[in-house]
Design a protein around this motif. Sequence first.
Motif, PDB file in Angstrom:
ATOM      1  N   PHE A   1      -5.361   8.534   0.921  1.00  0.00           N
ATOM      2  CA  PHE A   1      -5.584   7.442  -0.032  1.00  0.00           C
ATOM      3  C   PHE A   1      -4.321   6.617  -0.268  1.00  0.00           C
ATOM      4  CE2 PHE A   1      -9.361   9.812  -1.087  1.00  0.00           C
ATOM      5  CZ  PHE A   1     -10.231   8.887  -1.650  1.00  0.00           C
ATOM      6  N   PHE A   2      -4.549   5.335  -0.533  1.00  0.00           N
ATOM      7  CA  PHE A   2      -3.473   4.413  -0.891  1.00  0.00           C
ATOM      8  C   PHE A   2      -3.782   3.728  -2.216  1.00  0.00           C
ATOM      9  CE2 PHE A   2      -3.625   4.553   3.727  1.00  0.00           C
ATOM     10  CZ  PHE A   2      -2.295   4.753   4.062  1.00  0.00           C
ATOM     11  N   ALA A   3      -2.731   3.530  -2.999  1.00  0.00           N
ATOM     12  CA  ALA A   3      -2.807   2.612  -4.130  1.00  0.00           C
ATOM     13  C   ALA A   3      -2.460   1.226  -3.612  1.00  0.00           C
ATOM     14  CB  ALA A   3      -1.829   3.021  -5.225  1.00  0.00           C
ATOM     15  N   ILE A   4      -3.267   0.248  -3.985  1.00  0.00           N
ATOM     16  CA  ILE A   4      -3.017  -1.140  -3.590  1.00  0.00           C
ATOM     17  C   ILE A   4      -2.316  -1.822  -4.765  1.00  0.00           C
ATOM     18  CG2 ILE A   4      -4.045  -3.322  -2.855  1.00  0.00           C
ATOM     19  CD1 ILE A   4      -6.437  -1.600  -1.818  1.00  0.00           C
ATOM     20  N   ILE A   5      -1.077  -2.208  -4.538  1.00  0.00           N
ATOM     21  CA  ILE A   5      -0.242  -2.739  -5.618  1.00  0.00           C
ATOM     22  C   ILE A   5      -0.107  -4.240  -5.473  1.00  0.00           C
ATOM     23  CG2 ILE A   5       2.036  -2.628  -6.686  1.00  0.00           C
ATOM     24  CD1 ILE A   5       2.013   0.223  -4.993  1.00  0.00           C
ATOM     25  N   SER A   6      -0.560  -4.951  -6.473  1.00  0.00           N
ATOM     26  CA  SER A   6      -0.422  -6.406  -6.502  1.00  0.00           C
ATOM     27  C   SER A   6       1.030  -6.771  -6.795  1.00  0.00           C
ATOM     28  CB  SER A   6      -1.336  -6.996  -7.584  1.00  0.00           C
ATOM     29  OG  SER A   6      -0.970  -8.324  -7.890  1.00  0.00           O
TER      30      SER A   6
ATOM     31  N   LEU B   1       0.856  -1.175   0.000  1.00  0.00           N
ATOM     32  CA  LEU B   1       0.000   0.000   0.000  1.00  0.00           C
ATOM     33  C   LEU B   1       0.895   1.230   0.000  1.00  0.00           C
ATOM     34  CD1 LEU B   1      -1.872  -2.323   1.100  1.00  0.00           C
ATOM     35  CD2 LEU B   1      -3.129  -0.540   2.292  1.00  0.00           C
ATOM     36  N   LYS B   2       0.765   2.029  -1.048  1.00  0.00           N
ATOM     37  CA  LYS B   2       1.591   3.220  -1.220  1.00  0.00           C
ATOM     38  C   LYS B   2       0.705   4.456  -1.305  1.00  0.00           C
ATOM     39  CE  LYS B   2       5.402   0.736  -1.903  1.00  0.00           C
ATOM     40  NZ  LYS B   2       6.523   0.718  -0.926  1.00  0.00           N
ATOM     41  N   PRO B   3       1.205   5.613  -0.849  1.00  0.00           N
ATOM     42  CA  PRO B   3       0.411   6.840  -1.000  1.00  0.00           C
ATOM     43  C   PRO B   3      -0.032   7.014  -2.450  1.00  0.00           C
ATOM     44  CG  PRO B   3       2.315   7.259   0.394  1.00  0.00           C
ATOM     45  CD  PRO B   3       2.493   5.876  -0.155  1.00  0.00           C
ATOM     46  N   LEU B   4      -1.307   7.315  -2.641  1.00  0.00           N
ATOM     47  CA  LEU B   4      -1.855   7.437  -3.992  1.00  0.00           C
ATOM     48  C   LEU B   4      -1.441   8.767  -4.600  1.00  0.00           C
ATOM     49  CD1 LEU B   4      -3.611   6.331  -6.239  1.00  0.00           C
ATOM     50  CD2 LEU B   4      -5.624   7.245  -5.050  1.00  0.00           C
TER      51      LEU B   4
ATOM     52  N   ASN C   1       2.398  -6.781 -10.315  1.00  0.00           N
ATOM     53  CA  ASN C   1       3.329  -5.651 -10.326  1.00  0.00           C
ATOM     54  C   ASN C   1       2.674  -4.375 -10.838  1.00  0.00           C
ATOM     55  OD1 ASN C   1       5.831  -4.459  -9.806  1.00  0.00           O
ATOM     56  ND2 ASN C   1       6.506  -4.735 -11.921  1.00  0.00           N
ATOM     57  N   LYS C   2       1.445  -4.133 -10.359  1.00  0.00           N
ATOM     58  CA  LYS C   2       0.768  -2.886 -10.716  1.00  0.00           C
ATOM     59  C   LYS C   2      -0.357  -2.613  -9.728  1.00  0.00           C
ATOM     60  CE  LYS C   2      -2.376  -4.902 -14.156  1.00  0.00           C
ATOM     61  NZ  LYS C   2      -2.816  -4.807 -15.572  1.00  0.00           N
ATOM     62  N   ALA C   3      -0.823  -1.370  -9.731  1.00  0.00           N
ATOM     63  CA  ALA C   3      -1.910  -0.968  -8.847  1.00  0.00           C
ATOM     64  C   ALA C   3      -3.230  -1.504  -9.389  1.00  0.00           C
ATOM     65  CB  ALA C   3      -1.966   0.551  -8.734  1.00  0.00           C
ATOM     66  N   THR C   4      -3.994  -2.140  -8.509  1.00  0.00           N
ATOM     67  CA  THR C   4      -5.246  -2.763  -8.927  1.00  0.00           C
ATOM     68  C   THR C   4      -6.448  -2.272  -8.116  1.00  0.00           C
ATOM     69  OG1 THR C   4      -4.798  -4.645  -7.468  1.00  0.00           O
ATOM     70  CG2 THR C   4      -4.114  -4.846  -9.782  1.00  0.00           C
ATOM     71  N   GLY C   5      -6.214  -1.349  -7.186  1.00  0.00           N
ATOM     72  CA  GLY C   5      -7.312  -0.823  -6.398  1.00  0.00           C
ATOM     73  C   GLY C   5      -6.843   0.282  -5.473  1.00  0.00           C
ATOM     74  N   ILE C   6      -7.796   0.903  -4.792  1.00  0.00           N
ATOM     75  CA  ILE C   6      -7.468   1.965  -3.838  1.00  0.00           C
ATOM     76  C   ILE C   6      -8.310   1.790  -2.568  1.00  0.00           C
ATOM     77  CG2 ILE C   6      -6.891   3.590  -5.677  1.00  0.00           C
ATOM     78  CD1 ILE C   6      -9.511   5.069  -5.047  1.00  0.00           C
ATOM     79  N   ALA C   7      -7.839   2.397  -1.498  1.00  0.00           N
ATOM     80  CA  ALA C   7      -8.580   2.495  -0.239  1.00  0.00           C
ATOM     81  C   ALA C   7      -8.016   3.680   0.523  1.00  0.00           C
ATOM     82  CB  ALA C   7      -8.462   1.211   0.571  1.00  0.00           C
ATOM     83  N   SER C   8      -8.726   4.110   1.550  1.00  0.00           N
ATOM     84  CA  SER C   8      -8.250   5.281   2.290  1.00  0.00           C
ATOM     85  C   SER C   8      -8.547   5.161   3.775  1.00  0.00           C
ATOM     86  CB  SER C   8      -8.909   6.564   1.764  1.00  0.00           C
ATOM     87  OG  SER C   8     -10.228   6.689   2.262  1.00  0.00           O
ATOM     88  N   TYR C   9      -7.779   5.906   4.554  1.00  0.00           N
ATOM     89  CA  TYR C   9      -8.152   6.246   5.919  1.00  0.00           C
ATOM     90  C   TYR C   9      -8.873   7.590   5.852  1.00  0.00           C
ATOM     91  CZ  TYR C   9      -4.759   2.828   7.842  1.00  0.00           C
ATOM     92  OH  TYR C   9      -4.058   1.706   8.182  1.00  0.00           O
ATOM     93  N   LEU C  10      -9.931   7.740   6.648  1.00  0.00           N
ATOM     94  CA  LEU C  10     -10.643   9.012   6.690  1.00  0.00           C
ATOM     95  C   LEU C  10     -11.245   9.220   8.073  1.00  0.00           C
ATOM     96  CD1 LEU C  10     -14.138   8.746   5.004  1.00  0.00           C
ATOM     97  CD2 LEU C  10     -12.613   6.779   5.104  1.00  0.00           C
ATOM     98  N   ARG C  11     -11.827  10.387   8.269  1.00  0.00           N
ATOM     99  CA  ARG C  11     -12.322  10.785   9.595  1.00  0.00           C
ATOM    100  C   ARG C  11     -11.263  10.464  10.642  1.00  0.00           C
ATOM    101  NH1 ARG C  11     -16.232   8.645  12.046  1.00  0.00           N
ATOM    102  NH2 ARG C  11     -17.021  10.518  13.068  1.00  0.00           N
ATOM    103  N   ILE C  12     -10.051  10.879  10.351  1.00  0.00           N
ATOM    104  CA  ILE C  12      -8.892  10.540  11.189  1.00  0.00           C
ATOM    105  C   ILE C  12      -8.874  11.441  12.420  1.00  0.00           C
ATOM    106  CG2 ILE C  12      -6.378  10.308  11.204  1.00  0.00           C
ATOM    107  CD1 ILE C  12      -6.677  10.217   8.025  1.00  0.00           C
TER     108      ILE C  12
END
Length: 237
Positions: A82-87, A28-31, A91-102
């Motif tokens: 937001f994060f890029a989810i890298i398989s 998971l890398k910063p998007l 060897n590529k980004a296939t989805g995203i997710a985030s932390y929020l209401r932190i």
Amino acid sequence: MKFGEIVNNFSVPPHPKGISIEGKLVSLKPLVADQFSKELFLSNALDKENINWAYLPYGPFKTEPEYHKWIESFEKNDDPIFFAIISKKLNKATGIASYLRINPADGLIEVGHINYSPLLQRTTEATEAMFLMMKWAFDNGYRRYEWKCNALNLRSRNSAQRLGFSYEGVFRQMAIVKGQNRDTAWFALIDKEWKKVEDCFKKFLSSSNFDKQGRPIVSLSALTKPLLYKLDNLDCS
């Protein structure tokens, strides 16, 4: 007068801005738009009917520059993160997710804006991505980890409980999204529950839990279901 349990030894946890999280199957890398928008756009394009965007307040995006601009609009913000989810397999980004209401002061953080392309959906990689985000939050001292979704989104509701989130109720008429009413279903996992839920993930993700065809022998739902908190446990007398 005592109104609740005394919270002892609480230290304000760190903010997740700028972090990366490493797993066995995914990273998971910063998007960042310049780094990930093209491959994410192409991954999302495999969803020909745009089903993934149905319950999100934005999208679908018709062009990669449009998607790039959307990512740029929040990549410097402090919330959501937001994060890029890298398989690692692809060897590529296939989805995203985030932390929020932190809210570090109260030890509260939410996971959301989850958008898995068809390359990530229903995979062990998808499960590990959620596990890694949970683990980072609780390992760093957060007390409460939330999941919210449109109350009509049964797929998201089932996913939440599969992952160990307990149902806490529905906030009616909480928002207007794409011109339509949204009732919001709330789910949460708290620090007192985390160790047992973490053990469920470890059992599920263990290589010994998968057969030769890569299918799980014991489902995550079967492991987490006995741990879910029941609303009738609440005493409002």
